[in-house]
Scaffold this motif. Sequence first.
Motif, short mmCIF file in Angstrom:
data_model
loop_
_atom_site.label_atom_id
_atom_site.label_comp_id
_atom_site.label_asym_id
_atom_site.label_seq_id
_atom_site.Cartn_x
_atom_site.Cartn_y
_atom_site.Cartn_z
N ASP A 137 -8.62 -4.68 0.34
CA ASP A 137 -9.98 -4.09 -0.39
C ASP A 137 -11.09 -5.20 0.05
N THR A 196 -13.25 -0.54 -8.41
CA THR A 196 -12.02 0.16 -8.60
C THR A 196 -11.74 0.64 -10.05
N LEU A 215 -11.76 2.88 -1.62
CA LEU A 215 -10.61 3.26 -1.85
C LEU A 215 -9.76 3.20 -0.53
N THR A 216 -10.46 3.45 0.52
CA THR A 216 -9.94 3.63 1.92
C THR A 216 -10.34 2.42 2.87
N GLY A 237 -5.03 -2.02 4.79
CA GLY A 237 -5.22 -1.53 3.15
C GLY A 237 -5.71 -2.43 2.32
N SER A 249 -5.66 8.02 -11.19
CA SER A 249 -4.82 8.58 -10.30
C SER A 249 -3.73 9.49 -10.93
N SER A 253 1.74 1.20 -4.08
CA SER A 253 0.80 0.89 -5.13
C SER A 253 -0.53 0.87 -4.62
N ASN A 254 -1.72 1.07 -5.65
CA ASN A 254 -2.98 0.94 -5.31
C ASN A 254 -3.83 -0.03 -5.79
N ARG A 258 0.97 -1.24 0.08
CA ARG A 258 0.09 0.04 0.05
C ARG A 258 0.86 1.26 -0.03
N VAL A 263 -6.21 9.47 -0.90
CA VAL A 263 -6.98 9.41 -1.85
C VAL A 263 -7.28 10.69 -2.65
N ASP A 278 -4.47 11.99 -4.45
CA ASP A 278 -4.38 11.34 -5.87
C ASP A 278 -5.41 11.69 -6.98
N ARG A 330 -4.83 7.36 4.60
CA ARG A 330 -5.71 6.89 3.44
C ARG A 330 -6.70 7.62 2.72
#
Length: 242
Positions: free
Chosen positions: A99, A122, A188-189, A97, A128, A74-75, A71, A171, A174, A167
């Motif tokens: 999902d 996503t 995302l969070t 982090g 981003s 990278s997302n 995290r 976001v 980004d 986070r």
Amino acid sequence: MDTNSHILVVDDDREIRTLLAEYLDANGFRTLTATNGADMRKVLDESRVDLIVLDLTLPGEDGLTLCRNLRAQSNVPVIMLTARGEPLDRILGLEMGADDYLAKPFEPRELFARIRSVLRRTQALPPSMMRPEAKTMHFSGWTLDLTARHLLNPEGVVVALSGAEFRMLKVFLDHPNRILNRDQLLELTQGREADPFDRSVDIQISRLRQKLGDDARTPTIIKTVRNEGYVLATTVTLEDAG
């Protein structure tokens, strides 16, 4: 959703890796596998990966450690697998982090459904602006240090942020000047869909505004867009290491 998405399964159990790879490949995904953290990093360096299915109880570096480190740079979406079913493990996974979270034993079709759901949400998010090599993000005199994971005010003083606040702020940074709704912010969070009565996003944004000195009645940094969501209404610049 792209049916040819690349899925990386990281699990030290060969039978599980084989079962999931065969099932996901048969259902339209392209599947890669790894047995540990070192293998995972090698695959990520060499191949495109759209989502990682990550076992929590790996030998050496466990899934929580790998997810936290991932995290920081990278997302890519992560779904955690574990033999444990305790709520604390799920909370820890999401805090690192992840999902989504799925306890073993599980049906492959349930994992397939969760992968589709995470990818659908996503992949619908705005792109981003973040470059992988960027180490700090500057906005309205403030600086978010992505390496030290802390916030500096305009005077250079560290302002403490919780993991959830970090986070949430990242976001927004980004996606500057883009309206993000609650579904996108939660995905995302926290890696989950919004409940109609869930106010956690509003609470976190309220706390962020307080720490940024952003007046809740007339905010200038994180603004509310009526009936749509929130927007970071400022310019963001990125600074690379060195």
